[in-house]
Motif scaffolding. Structure first.
Motif, PDB file in Angstrom:
ATOM      1  N   LEU A 274      -2.569  13.074  17.287  1.00 50.60           N
ATOM      2  CA  LEU A 274      -3.538  13.215  18.375  1.00 50.60           C
ATOM      3  C   LEU A 274      -3.824  14.665  18.739  1.00 50.60           C
ATOM      4  O   LEU A 274      -4.952  15.021  19.065  1.00 50.60           O
ATOM      5  N   TYR A 275      -2.780  15.509  18.719  1.00 49.85           N
ATOM      6  CA  TYR A 275      -2.914  16.852  19.299  1.00 49.85           C
ATOM      7  C   TYR A 275      -2.584  17.994  18.341  1.00 49.85           C
ATOM      8  O   TYR A 275      -2.851  19.152  18.663  1.00 49.85           O
ATOM      9  N   ARG A 276      -1.964  17.685  17.189  1.00 52.46           N
ATOM     10  CA  ARG A 276      -1.467  18.734  16.279  1.00 52.46           C
ATOM     11  C   ARG A 276      -0.558  19.714  17.015  1.00 52.46           C
ATOM     12  O   ARG A 276      -0.584  20.923  16.778  1.00 52.46           O
ATOM     13  N   ARG A 277       0.265  19.163  17.888  1.00 51.89           N
ATOM     14  CA  ARG A 277       1.194  20.010  18.635  1.00 51.89           C
ATOM     15  C   ARG A 277       2.384  19.167  19.076  1.00 51.89           C
ATOM     16  O   ARG A 277       2.215  18.082  19.623  1.00 51.89           O
TER      17      ARG A 277
ATOM     18  N   VAL B 105       5.922  -4.267  20.589  1.00 53.27           N
ATOM     19  CA  VAL B 105       6.822  -4.303  19.433  1.00 53.27           C
ATOM     20  C   VAL B 105       7.717  -3.072  19.356  1.00 53.27           C
ATOM     21  O   VAL B 105       8.905  -3.175  19.057  1.00 53.27           O
ATOM     22  N   PHE B 106       7.139  -1.903  19.644  1.00 49.69           N
ATOM     23  CA  PHE B 106       7.871  -0.656  19.438  1.00 49.69           C
ATOM     24  C   PHE B 106       8.471  -0.087  20.722  1.00 49.69           C
ATOM     25  O   PHE B 106       9.241   0.874  20.660  1.00 49.69           O
ATOM     26  N   GLY B 107       8.115  -0.651  21.863  1.00 44.51           N
ATOM     27  CA  GLY B 107       8.655  -0.140  23.117  1.00 44.51           C
ATOM     28  C   GLY B 107       8.186   1.250  23.463  1.00 44.51           C
ATOM     29  O   GLY B 107       8.884   1.994  24.147  1.00 44.51           O
ATOM     30  N   ILE B 108       6.978   1.614  23.002  1.00 45.87           N
ATOM     31  CA  ILE B 108       6.415   2.939  23.247  1.00 45.87           C
ATOM     32  C   ILE B 108       5.272   2.810  24.241  1.00 45.87           C
ATOM     33  O   ILE B 108       4.325   2.048  24.019  1.00 45.87           O
ATOM     34  N   ARG B 109       5.360   3.561  25.319  1.00 43.98           N
ATOM     35  CA  ARG B 109       4.354   3.490  26.377  1.00 43.98           C
ATOM     36  C   ARG B 109       3.358   4.633  26.237  1.00 43.98           C
ATOM     37  O   ARG B 109       3.744   5.788  26.079  1.00 43.98           O
ATOM     38  N   THR B 110       2.091   4.317  26.282  1.00 38.01           N
ATOM     39  CA  THR B 110       1.029   5.321  26.330  1.00 38.01           C
ATOM     40  C   THR B 110       0.235   5.090  27.609  1.00 38.01           C
ATOM     41  O   THR B 110      -0.011   3.941  27.995  1.00 38.01           O
ATOM     42  N   ASP B 111      -0.153   6.183  28.279  1.00 41.81           N
ATOM     43  CA  ASP B 111      -0.979   6.012  29.471  1.00 41.81           C
ATOM     44  C   ASP B 111      -2.416   5.704  29.047  1.00 41.81           C
ATOM     45  O   ASP B 111      -2.760   5.737  27.856  1.00 41.81           O
ATOM     46  N   ALA B 112      -3.266   5.394  30.030  1.00 41.96           N
ATOM     47  CA  ALA B 112      -4.624   4.937  29.718  1.00 41.96           C
ATOM     48  C   ALA B 112      -5.417   5.984  28.941  1.00 41.96           C
ATOM     49  O   ALA B 112      -6.127   5.659  27.984  1.00 41.96           O
ATOM     50  N   GLU B 113      -5.287   7.238  29.333  1.00 40.85           N
ATOM     51  CA  GLU B 113      -6.034   8.302  28.658  1.00 40.85           C
ATOM     52  C   GLU B 113      -5.567   8.472  27.219  1.00 40.85           C
ATOM     53  O   GLU B 113      -6.381   8.590  26.296  1.00 40.85           O
TER      54      GLU B 113
ATOM     55  N   ALA C 128      -6.671   5.506  25.034  1.00 41.28           N
ATOM     56  CA  ALA C 128      -8.088   5.573  24.678  1.00 41.28           C
ATOM     57  C   ALA C 128      -8.320   6.577  23.556  1.00 41.28           C
ATOM     58  O   ALA C 128      -9.100   6.325  22.624  1.00 41.28           O
ATOM     59  N   LEU C 129      -7.649   7.740  23.633  1.00 40.84           N
ATOM     60  CA  LEU C 129      -7.784   8.742  22.580  1.00 40.84           C
ATOM     61  C   LEU C 129      -7.246   8.193  21.258  1.00 40.84           C
ATOM     62  O   LEU C 129      -7.855   8.393  20.196  1.00 40.84           O
ATOM     63  N   LEU C 130      -6.125   7.500  21.308  1.00 38.30           N
ATOM     64  CA  LEU C 130      -5.541   6.934  20.098  1.00 38.30           C
ATOM     65  C   LEU C 130      -6.495   5.939  19.447  1.00 38.30           C
ATOM     66  O   LEU C 130      -6.688   5.956  18.228  1.00 38.30           O
TER      67      LEU C 130
END
Length: 285
Positions: A49-52, A261-269, A272-274
């Protein structure tokens, strides 16, 4: 060296569900490694997503411990090294080359971080950042076998690159550089590495345009009896003794899949980017 004075040890151990002995023993090391590998998540989303990817301990703790996101080997080892340093373990960091899909004649860069830890008069390979185990330390002796995880692992001293010898970690399978029934997962030497060395390797993995972690996301979750992976838009599940199961997923399905499945949380922003990046990746494919 590993900034353990800045470590929130209690928060980390609470994440692992660990309330046991904190003395630097092999039993403590075994329990912590297993809990870390099965609990702390693994993903390459920041590269995609960010290359960082930040390796300062504050950022790693915020991401892996507080926010419930995953990271890859450099982040996991940065965190685990700080834990071991705080608990009083003696150890050396090393770099390895992941060989899955490669061989000793065509080595990949040494961009996999691991630790060699001293305990009970022996040295032990501790690899908490591979994603698919190992779930326990492996004694650094030729022929050592670990059967603690879903699949066995074998450690051998052998030729690893162009006539140079070193250590090779083998998993079940067939490969050019392994004995019958085994294939090489990664190879490494005992050359000591330091945070500044990992910063260089991390920059390559996170930002180089041809890095596999930049061109598509890769996510793993190991349980005691299965391994789930997400490679771009392919969700795979493997269980010992069973054929792998593969399923195509659509970009908009990925954030929920990561959570469920993976237990990984991403916020809404971030979710959406993903989805946008995955849709663009699907179009190019």
């Amino acid at each position: 060296m590993w900034n353990s004075d800045d470590l929130g040890l209690d928060a980390y151990l609470a994440l692992l569900g660990y309330d046991g002995d904190r003395s630097p023993t092999l039993a403590t090391l075994r329990t912590l490694q297993r809990a870390h590998v099965l609990t702390v998540r693994w993903d390459t989303l920041d590269s995609f997503l960010y290359r960082r990817v930040r390796l300062d301990l504050a950022s790693v703790q915020d991401k892996l411990v507080r926010r419930g996101r995953g990271g890859y080997c450099f982040e996991h080892v940065t965190l685990f090294a700080a834990v071991l340093e705080r608990l009083g373990f003696a150890f050396t960091a090393v770099s390895g080359r992941v060989q899955l899909g490669a061989d000793s004649a065509h080595p990949r860069p040494a961009t996999h971080a691991m630790l060699l830890v001293e305990a009970e008069g022996a040295r032990w390979l501790v690899d908490v950042g591979f994603g698919a185990g190992p779930v326990e330390p492996i004694e650094l002796v030729d022929g050592a076998v670990s059967e603690a995880g879903p699949w066995p692992l074998l450690l051998r001293w052998q030729e690893i690159t162009h006539g140079s010898s070193g250590w090779a970690v083998h998993g079940p399978g067939e490969g050019a550089d392994g004995p019958a029934g085994w294939k090489v997962r990664q190879v490494f030497t005992e050359n000591p590495q330091y945070p500044v060395d990992f910063a260089v390797g991390n920059h390559y993995v996170a930002a180089y345009e041809r890095s596999p972690f930049v061109v598509r996301p890769f996510v793993q979750r190991l349980r005691a009896d299965r391994l789930d992976t997400l490679d771009a838009l392919t969700w795979g599940t493997e269980r010992p003794g069973e054929p792998p199961v593969r399923e195509a997923v659509r970009p908009h399905e990925v954030p929920k899949l990561l959570d469920d499945v993976f237990g990984i949380r991403t916020d809404a922003e971030e979710a959406a980017l993903l989805v946008r990046r995955l849709a663009a990746l699907a179009e190019r494919a």
